[in-house]
Write a protein that holds these residues in place. Structure first.
Motif, mmCIF file in Angstrom:
data_model
loop_
_atom_site.group_PDB
_atom_site.id
_atom_site.type_symbol
_atom_site.label_atom_id
_atom_site.label_comp_id
_atom_site.label_asym_id
_atom_site.label_seq_id
_atom_site.Cartn_x
_atom_site.Cartn_y
_atom_site.Cartn_z
ATOM 1 N N TYR A 269 26.795 43.815 2.976
ATOM 2 C CA TYR A 269 26.339 43.084 4.157
ATOM 3 C C TYR A 269 25.666 41.760 3.820
ATOM 4 C CZ TYR A 269 27.251 47.670 6.155
ATOM 5 O OH TYR A 269 27.847 48.845 6.530
ATOM 6 N N LYS A 270 25.012 41.678 2.692
ATOM 7 C CA LYS A 270 24.395 40.409 2.298
ATOM 8 C C LYS A 270 25.458 39.343 2.104
ATOM 9 C CE LYS A 270 21.224 38.393 -1.102
ATOM 10 N NZ LYS A 270 20.390 38.664 -2.306
ATOM 11 N N ALA B 288 18.745 39.433 13.233
ATOM 12 C CA ALA B 288 19.876 39.898 14.050
ATOM 13 C C ALA B 288 19.667 39.478 15.503
ATOM 14 C CB ALA B 288 20.004 41.415 13.947
ATOM 15 N N ARG B 289 18.450 39.673 15.993
ATOM 16 C CA ARG B 289 18.145 39.320 17.379
ATOM 17 C C ARG B 289 18.397 37.837 17.645
ATOM 18 N NH1 ARG B 289 12.079 40.234 19.513
ATOM 19 N NH2 ARG B 289 11.865 38.103 20.236
ATOM 20 N N ASN C 280 22.890 45.361 9.979
ATOM 21 C CA ASN C 280 23.204 46.324 8.924
ATOM 22 C C ASN C 280 22.259 46.212 7.736
ATOM 23 O OD1 ASN C 280 25.424 47.721 10.064
ATOM 24 N ND2 ASN C 280 26.760 45.986 9.637
ATOM 25 N N LEU C 281 21.668 45.040 7.563
ATOM 26 C CA LEU C 281 20.672 44.831 6.507
ATOM 27 C C LEU C 281 19.277 45.240 6.971
ATOM 28 C CD1 LEU C 281 21.877 41.360 5.171
ATOM 29 C CD2 LEU C 281 21.888 43.511 3.883
ATOM 30 N N TYR D 116 33.888 41.781 3.330
ATOM 31 C CA TYR D 116 32.628 42.239 2.738
ATOM 32 C C TYR D 116 31.983 43.306 3.620
ATOM 33 C CZ TYR D 116 32.308 38.708 -0.988
ATOM 34 O OH TYR D 116 32.508 37.948 -2.120
ATOM 35 N N ASP D 117 32.051 43.108 4.933
ATOM 36 C CA ASP D 117 31.470 44.098 5.836
ATOM 37 C C ASP D 117 32.161 45.450 5.681
ATOM 38 O OD1 ASP D 117 29.859 44.773 8.445
ATOM 39 O OD2 ASP D 117 31.912 45.447 8.776
ATOM 40 N N LYS D 118 33.501 45.435 5.587
ATOM 41 C CA LYS D 118 34.234 46.688 5.433
ATOM 42 C C LYS D 118 33.809 47.413 4.152
ATOM 43 C CE LYS D 118 37.029 46.218 9.013
ATOM 44 N NZ LYS D 118 36.954 47.126 10.182
#
Length: 273
Positions: free
Chosen positions: A144-145, A181-182, A174-175, A138-140
């Motif tokens: 991203y969700k 993310a942190r 990426n979202l 999915y990332d590729k």
């Protein structure tokens, strides 16, 4: 994340493909048997995800994965497509779907990998490897969700794998969800303080949040672990400059002259506008 597989070999004869399969169950029997079959079964190869080394860190600046050769990929996927079509209720159908999706993924055919990997996790929701590779696929595709959803599923199955939290952090990054993310990068580092990629990614989050002091600490950790990481030294120089540490920025400039002259020039222009 360790999973035992069937090893699928493809010795080519002039008329037929003979398939020799060794089966390892998750609870292995006292001995292993080699069985020659008239039809193919599930596995492509044995796989293992090391706890501190993502198989395909997302995104991974240093990743250079070796793809399956087109003729090998075609042979494997054709064999497995035929098997899943003819044996939808086979005991090893989940493994078959996983291997089909994994073969497409390794061949760089990420869109084609999605459906069989989804079927693999439908058959076995606790299949951490299938969720993991599906998340990478999915990332590729820049979905991203969906990638975050799959990595989140893996964290519940493998809660002590820092690589998964790192990849989940990248999906949130990426979202543009920096707070989430942190949190994931911090969880990765709590499990493995030597995960240099997580330090770097966390430093980037702090930079976007204009927290120069925290960013400096993370980029410093990165270069401590990877002294030749030019990207980290560049951003460390910028962070030090923002902190008023011109001497520290100059030290990074000196390293960059060797590692990345273009980045060194850019840092120099920032120090001497």
């Amino acid at each position: 994340m360790k999973r035992h597989w069937l090893l699928l070999l493809f010795p080519v004869a002039l008329i037929v493909i003979l398939l020799t399969v060794r089966h390892f169950s998750k609870k292995p029997p006292t001995g292993t048997e080699e069985v020659t079959l008239a039809k193919p079964v599930a596995m492509l190869k044995e796989t293992s995800v090391a706890p501190n080394a993502p198989i395909d860190a997302v995104p991974n600046r240093n990743s250079n994965p070796q793809l399956l050769a087109p003729e090998v990929a075609e042979k494997i996927t054709t064999t497995l497509e035929k098997y899943v079509k003819e044996n939808p209720k086979a005991a090893d159908i989940a493994d078959a779907y996983f291997n089909l999706g994994n073969a497409y993924y390794q061949a760089g055919q990420h869109e084609k990998s999605i459906e069989p990997l989804r079927k693999a996790v439908e058959q076995d929701p606790n299949d951490a490897d299938a969720h993991y590779i599906l998340g990478n696929a999915y990332d590729k595709l820049k979905q991203y969700k969906e990638a975050a959803r799959e990595f989140e599923a893996v964290t519940k199955i493998e809660p002590k794998n820092d690589s998964v939290f790192y990849n989940l952090g990248n999906a949130y990054s990426n979202l543009k969800e920096d707070q989430k993310a942190r949190e994931q990068y911090q969880r990765a580092l709590a499990l493995n303080p030597k995960n240099s990629a997580a330090h770097y990614a966390l430093g980037m989050v702090y930079s976007r949040q204009q927290k120069a002091k925290e960013a400096t600490e993370e980029f410093q950790q990165t270069v401590n672990l990877e002294p030749n990481n030019g990207d980290a030294r560049y951003f460390l120089g910028i962070a030090k400059l923002l902190n008023g540490d011109r001497k520290g920025a100059m030290e990074q400039y000196d390293h960059l002259k060797r590692l990345n002259p273009k980045a060194a020039d850019d840092l120099n222009k920032r120090m001497n506008p």
